[in-house]
Structure formats: C-alpha cells, structure tokens
Scaffold this active site. Structure first.
Site, short mmCIF file in Angstrom:
data_model
loop_
_atom_site.label_atom_id
_atom_site.label_comp_id
_atom_site.label_asym_id
_atom_site.label_seq_id
_atom_site.Cartn_x
_atom_site.Cartn_y
_atom_site.Cartn_z
N TRP A 148 3.66 -10.16 0.26
CA TRP A 148 4.32 -8.74 0.33
C TRP A 148 3.59 -7.32 0.05
O TRP A 148 3.90 -6.37 0.52
CB TRP A 148 5.48 -8.52 -0.77
CG TRP A 148 5.05 -9.02 -2.15
CD1 TRP A 148 5.40 -10.07 -3.08
CD2 TRP A 148 4.39 -8.19 -3.09
NE1 TRP A 148 4.61 -9.88 -4.07
CE2 TRP A 148 4.08 -8.71 -4.15
CE3 TRP A 148 3.63 -6.69 -3.04
CZ2 TRP A 148 3.38 -8.14 -5.41
CZ3 TRP A 148 3.19 -6.28 -4.11
CH2 TRP A 148 2.96 -6.83 -5.03
N LYS A 172 6.38 -17.40 8.15
CA LYS A 172 7.16 -16.89 7.17
C LYS A 172 6.67 -16.02 6.14
O LYS A 172 5.89 -16.05 5.38
CB LYS A 172 7.50 -18.38 6.38
CG LYS A 172 8.59 -18.29 5.29
CD LYS A 172 8.53 -18.91 3.99
CE LYS A 172 7.63 -18.14 2.96
NZ LYS A 172 8.34 -16.79 2.58
N GLY A 226 -1.46 -15.71 -0.52
CA GLY A 226 -0.61 -15.56 -1.65
C GLY A 226 -1.52 -15.89 -2.72
O GLY A 226 -2.59 -15.84 -2.99
N GLU A 248 -6.00 -18.11 1.44
CA GLU A 248 -6.42 -16.77 0.78
C GLU A 248 -5.57 -16.48 -0.12
O GLU A 248 -4.53 -16.19 -0.31
CB GLU A 248 -6.42 -15.70 2.14
CG GLU A 248 -7.07 -15.98 3.17
CD GLU A 248 -8.39 -15.46 3.05
OE1 GLU A 248 -8.91 -14.88 2.27
OE2 GLU A 248 -9.28 -16.13 3.99
N ARG A 276 -6.26 1.19 -3.80
CA ARG A 276 -5.63 1.04 -2.59
C ARG A 276 -4.64 0.00 -2.81
O ARG A 276 -4.52 -0.89 -3.60
CB ARG A 276 -6.92 0.38 -1.84
CG ARG A 276 -6.41 -0.32 -0.53
CD ARG A 276 -7.70 -0.77 0.30
NE ARG A 276 -7.47 -1.29 1.44
CZ ARG A 276 -7.75 -2.42 1.80
NH1 ARG A 276 -8.36 -3.60 1.02
NH2 ARG A 276 -7.46 -3.03 2.90
N CYS A 282 -5.42 -8.11 -3.50
CA CYS A 282 -5.99 -9.27 -3.91
C CYS A 282 -7.72 -8.71 -4.21
O CYS A 282 -8.44 -9.50 -4.78
CB CYS A 282 -6.06 -10.31 -2.87
SG CYS A 282 -6.61 -9.89 -1.38
N GLU A 379 -4.77 -11.34 -12.67
CA GLU A 379 -4.84 -10.32 -11.64
C GLU A 379 -3.58 -9.16 -12.11
O GLU A 379 -2.26 -9.51 -12.51
CB GLU A 379 -4.21 -10.93 -10.20
CG GLU A 379 -5.19 -11.18 -9.46
CD GLU A 379 -4.39 -11.56 -7.95
OE1 GLU A 379 -3.63 -12.41 -7.99
OE2 GLU A 379 -4.96 -11.02 -7.10
P1 NAD Z 1 3.20 -15.40 -3.73
O1 NAD Z 1 2.19 -16.60 -3.81
O2 NAD Z 1 4.15 -15.29 -4.64
O3 NAD Z 1 3.93 -15.64 -2.23
C1 NAD Z 1 3.22 -15.59 -1.16
C2 NAD Z 1 4.00 -16.18 -0.22
O4 NAD Z 1 4.39 -17.85 -0.53
C3 NAD Z 1 5.34 -15.60 -0.02
O5 NAD Z 1 5.72 -15.67 1.49
C4 NAD Z 1 6.40 -16.37 -0.67
O6 NAD Z 1 7.69 -16.28 -0.08
C5 NAD Z 1 5.53 -17.84 -0.53
N1 NAD Z 1 6.20 -18.59 -1.52
C6 NAD Z 1 6.34 -18.65 -2.95
N2 NAD Z 1 6.63 -19.73 -3.32
C7 NAD Z 1 6.30 -20.73 -2.51
C8 NAD Z 1 6.48 -22.08 -2.70
N3 NAD Z 1 6.96 -22.73 -3.66
N4 NAD Z 1 6.67 -22.89 -1.51
C9 NAD Z 1 6.33 -22.15 -0.27
N5 NAD Z 1 6.08 -20.86 -0.15
C10 NAD Z 1 6.20 -20.05 -1.40
O7 NAD Z 1 2.52 -14.02 -3.55
P2 NAD Z 1 2.82 -12.66 -3.56
O8 NAD Z 1 3.24 -12.15 -4.98
O9 NAD Z 1 3.84 -12.41 -2.25
O10 NAD Z 1 1.37 -12.01 -3.07
C11 NAD Z 1 0.54 -11.49 -4.22
C12 NAD Z 1 -0.67 -12.55 -4.29
O11 NAD Z 1 -1.33 -12.88 -3.09
C13 NAD Z 1 -1.71 -12.10 -5.20
O12 NAD Z 1 -2.17 -13.28 -6.02
C14 NAD Z 1 -2.67 -11.80 -4.49
O13 NAD Z 1 -4.16 -11.74 -4.76
C15 NAD Z 1 -2.66 -12.77 -3.16
N6 NAD Z 1 -3.25 -11.97 -1.96
C16 NAD Z 1 -4.40 -12.59 -1.57
C17 NAD Z 1 -4.88 -12.18 -0.30
C18 NAD Z 1 -6.29 -12.87 -0.03
O14 NAD Z 1 -6.69 -12.41 1.43
N7 NAD Z 1 -7.16 -13.59 -0.72
C19 NAD Z 1 -4.41 -10.97 0.22
C20 NAD Z 1 -3.20 -10.57 -0.10
C21 NAD Z 1 -2.65 -11.16 -1.30
#
Ligand code: NAD
Length: 475
Positions: A148, A172, A226, A248, A276, A282, A379
């Site tokens: 998100w 998704k 994520g 990622e 930012r 991340c 984080e």
């Molecule tokens: P999240 O891992 O909770 O969710 C990411 C995605 O996975 C969402 O679409 C979510 O609906 C889905 N998801 C959640 N649980 C799932 C499951 N059990 N099975 C399948 N899909 C599932 O992450 P978030 O809270 O949306 O985002 C924040 C995280 O993303 C932070 O850890 C951040 O560092 C990371 N991030 C990394 C990068 C990168 O490029 N390395 C970039 C942006 C964000």
C-alpha cells in the site's frame, strides 16, 4: 477522473463476489466500496492472462514499446488526478503522491525503451562441434502482488517490465489501496493494452486467493513487493509448483553520518531519507548512526527541521506530513516510540499521538538510543528517527550490518574515497552516498539478505520476466 472500483478482468470492468470499503485514513471515513474477487474471479483473471499470452508475446517488441510509451504519456498527463486518488486512499501528502506518479510513469517509459533491447548470443562452442545460440523469451503468466505504500509505482515497476518482455499479468494490489491500481489499469487499457494482458483483482481472503493462483499451473512467475514476513510465506507457497519468484521485501536502513560529514547536507538528506512518504517507505532511513564529534549538532539541527513540519490532511498543500495509512499502523509506530522512551530514549521533538480524527503521527527524533534498543530491530514505517552515537567507522559499519535486512544504506562523509570504501563494506543492495534518495527507474533496485531476491528497474528488471533459452545447432 472517474474512480474505478470494479475488478479488471479480460479487458472488462466486472463486479465480484462482494465489496470492501476503501477508507480515507486522514478522516477515517470510507471513500467508496471496491469489488472483491473470489475464487471464480481470480480463476477468470488467470484464464484471461493465459489466453492473451500467445498473441501478446508474438507482438513486435516495437509495438509493445509504443503501447507502454502511450501509457507513460497518459499517466503523466493525468498525474494530478491520480495523485489526488493516492492521497485519498493512502494518506500521504499531495507532493509525495505526485512525485510517486511521475516516478511510476517513468517505469513505463524506461521499459518501453528496454522492450526493443532484449539481446541474445550466437557463438561457436569451444569444442567446435556446434553453435551455442542463447535467446530470451517471455516467462509467461505472472502474478504481481503490491503493497500500500507506493500503490502506483510498485505496480508500474512490475507491469512495465512484464509487458515489455511479452508477459501477461494478474495484479493483486494491497487491500488498503486498490483504487490506484485500478486507475493504472484504466490508463493501460486506454493506451491500447489488449484485453487480458493486464488483469487486476482485489482478492479476499487474500492468503487463500493467492495460494490458489500460485497453485494454478499456468502461473509460472511471482513478483512480490511487501514485508519480509509475507514474502517468506509466499516463497514456501511458490515452492510447490516451483514458481519463479522475485521478492522486494522489508528494509531497516542505516543512515551513517561520519565525523567529516557536512552536517547541513546530512540533515537535508536525513529529512528526505526519513520522510519521503511520511516515513512509510522500504527505503526509509530507520536507524541514524552519528559520529560523536557531530552528534549534538546533527541532532539539534535535524530536530529543528523535523519540528517545523506541518502535519495534516494530504490534500491541503500547506501540509508536509500526511496521515499514516491506518490507525492500526499508527498504533504500531506509537508502541515502538513508547517502548524506546521507556528504555531511556529521549524525544527531542514529537513522541506522542496527535489528537483528533485521522491516523496522524508527528515527526519525532529520539536521542540517547542505546545500540541494542528494540526500535532499531524493526521497520518503523513512520516519521520517527532514533539516533545512536558511534566512535569509529568500523563500529558504524558493524552496527549498520547487524540486521537480517539489507535493502539500502545511507552514508554522509566529506571524503569520497572513504565513502566508497564504506559503501563496499555495507551489506545492502543499494547505497546512497551523500544523498537522501536514490530510487531511479534506470537503476537496479533491490536488496540482499532478507530484503529480497532479484532486482527491479534498470537493465536487470526485464530479466525477472524473461527465461533464458539455449539452442544447440549444427550448421
Ligand atoms: P504486506 O507484506 O503486509 O502486504 C503486501 C501485499 O501482500 C499486499 O498486497 C497484501 O494484501 C498481500 N498479502 C498480505 N498477506 C498475504 C498472504 N498471507 N498471502 C498473500 N498475500 C498477502 O506489506 P505492506 O504492509 O502492504 O507493505 C509494507 C511492507 O512492504 C514493508 O515491509 C516495506 O518495507 C515493504 N516494501 C518493500 C519494497 C521494496 O522494494 N523492497 C517497496 C515497498 C514496500
């Protein structure tokens, strides 16, 4: 701009098995209801992607490139509208949202340019018995899962290279911010992407729907952005069908200010690296290691700059820090700060939840943090900067590397040679040297250790969607 709230499958806007509210976190009220994909709709999305794969892969690279280029132009022309939508569902301020849309559109431009540059190789084998021909082909139907925090850019960073390579996708998006992903699908459809090449499903329950799609033998590739926690689960899921993965994941970025750093420049960089996206990145600087010789000056200047920021709803241009994505996320930030203060940390500015509706948290600087404080292990994902004092470069590097994460590190020094030497010693996929931001669609983005597998953007990004094929030929 019309807000799209249906699912996008096979080139059609369709309803699903129900709806979910999308909430504006700055006011805590729903913006709209978004359609939810159940098992049937997710299977239809995979059907559509599978049916579109052959014709799309067979299109001339130049044609795929021109469609992506049109998407770049449309998205750039509509940047203000898309940015307002991001503000509403994510909470970040308009300036951050607009910068995100520009960055997001650049992935379409960059990969439009890369689509026509996929190279191969033709060689005589060392034994002289055959020709070794190496070519790259689209891997196939790819499942894209995005977070998100950058709802536009994380989608285009995957869709751009996938389409350039000749793959078709099911995206998704995060349940918190689905509207931006649907707006991106709308842009792509108007740019001329054929039906079925891009499908977007807001799937629920998420884990079950994703598991089903990862077990559909037509899905051969997963590109996930994520948290490390969810990434780890998906790596296990992907193993069953040996689905190729690109991950990622989370970061825990150290920000090093060496004794010879220009403190004013370091404060300027720290503001960008920390704030930012209101700290929900991340790449966000998460742990500040500052040399004792400059620690007091850096802490005072940084705190002054942080304290001067105006916090409030993102659509008001006077505000510089918006809302966190939800009160749940804000609760996690507040708990970390309370715990750090309980352990002896001193809030120089901020440190307590702001009253009123909306998920706001003030810019916070915590001094006197011990090197083993719990807040340094996770984080923070909010506008909070814990500062630790160090005495030698070796100590700074050791502390920076003492984490299972390795996405990005920041270094400030007046000596370029010293900076490059330290950059080489840091366990990170990316190092920002005397800079507060490094993301660039033309550069390889990604982490080492538990921050991920693979790279997005740059020359590498398209290879996450290509298979290498070797043809041995007698001629
Ligand atoms: P999240 O891992 O909770 O969710 C990411 C995605 O996975 C969402 O679409 C979510 O609906 C889905 N998801 C959640 N649980 C799932 C499951 N059990 N099975 C399948 N899909 C599932 O992450 P978030 O809270 O949306 O985002 C924040 C995280 O993303 C932070 O850890 C951040 O560092 C990371 N991030 C990394 C990068 C990168 O490029 N390395 C970039 C942006 C964000």
């Amino acid at each position: 701009m019309k807000i799209r709230s249906e699912l996008f499958i096979g080139g059609e806007w369709v309803t699903g098995t129900g709806t979910l509210p999308v909430v504006d976190p700055a006011v805590g009220e729903p913006i709209t209801e978004v359609a939810v994909a159940g098992e049937r709709e997710c299977a239809q999305a995979v059907d559509a992607a599978a049916a579109a794969l052959g014709p799309w892969a067979a299109r001339a690279p130049r044609e795929r490139a021109e469609i992506l280029r049109r998407a770049y132009e449309l998205m750039t022309a509509e940047a203000d509208d898309i940015a307002r939508l991001i503000v509403r569902e994510n909470g970040k301020v308009f300036a951050d949202a607009r910068a995100e849309v520009v960055y997001a559109a650049e992935f379409f431009r960059w990969f439009a340019e890369e689509a026509v540059r996929v190279s191969g190789d033709y060689r005589l084998a060392p034994g002289g018995d055959k020709r070794i021909i190496v070519t790259h082909q689209p891997i196939g139907v790819s499942l894209l899962i995005t977070p998100w925090n950058f709802p536009a850019a994380m989608a285009t960073r995957k869709i751009g290279p996938a389409l350039a390579a000749g793959c078709t996708v099911v995206l998704k998006p995060a349940t918190e911010t689905p509207l931006t992903a649907l707006a991106v699908a709308d842009v792509l459809a108007r740019a001329g992407v054929p039906a079925g090449v891009v499908n977007v499903v807001v799937a629920a329950p998420t884990a079950q729907r994703v598991r089903e799609m990862l077990h559909d033998p037509r899905v051969v590739n997963l590109s996930f952005t994520g948290s490390t926690e969810v990434g780890r689960v998906l790596l296990h899921e992907a193993a069953d069908q040996v689905v190729r993965t690109s991950m990622e994941l989370g970061g825990n970025a150290p920000f090093l200010v060496l004794a010879d750093a220009d403190v004013r420049a370091a404060v300027e960089g720290a503001m960008i690296a920390k704030l930012r996206n209101g700290g929900a990145a991340c790449t966000a600087a998460n742990r500040f290691y500052v040399h004792r010789a400059v620690a007091d000056e850096f802490t005072a200047e940084f705190s002054r700059a942080m304290a001067a920021l105006k916090v409030g709803p993102g659509l008001d241009p006077a505000n510089q820090i918006g809302s966190l994505v939800s009160t749940f996320e804000r609760g996690k930030v507040a708990e970390l700060v309370d715990q750090a203060v309980g352990a002896g940390g001193r809030p120089v500015t901020g440190g307590a939840i702001l009253a009123g509706p909306g998920a706001f948290y003030p810019p916070t600087v915590l001094a006197g943090i011990e090197p083993d404080a719990a807040i340094l292990d996770v984080e923070i994902f909010g506008p909070v900067a814990p500062i630790v004092v160090f005495d030698s470069d070796d100590e700074a590097v050791a502390r920076a590397n003492a984490t299972p994460y390795g996405l990005i590190s920041y270094v400030y020094t007046g000596d370029l040679r010293r900076g490059l030497q330290i950059a080489e010693r840091l366990d990170a996929g990316m190092v920002a040297l005397n800079r507060g931001v490094l993301s660039d669609p033309a550069a390889p983005f990604g982490g080492v250790k538990q921050s991920g597998l693979g790279r997005e953007g740059g020359f590498d990004g398209i290879h996450e969607f290509l298979e290498t094929k070797y043809i041995a030929a007698d001629i």
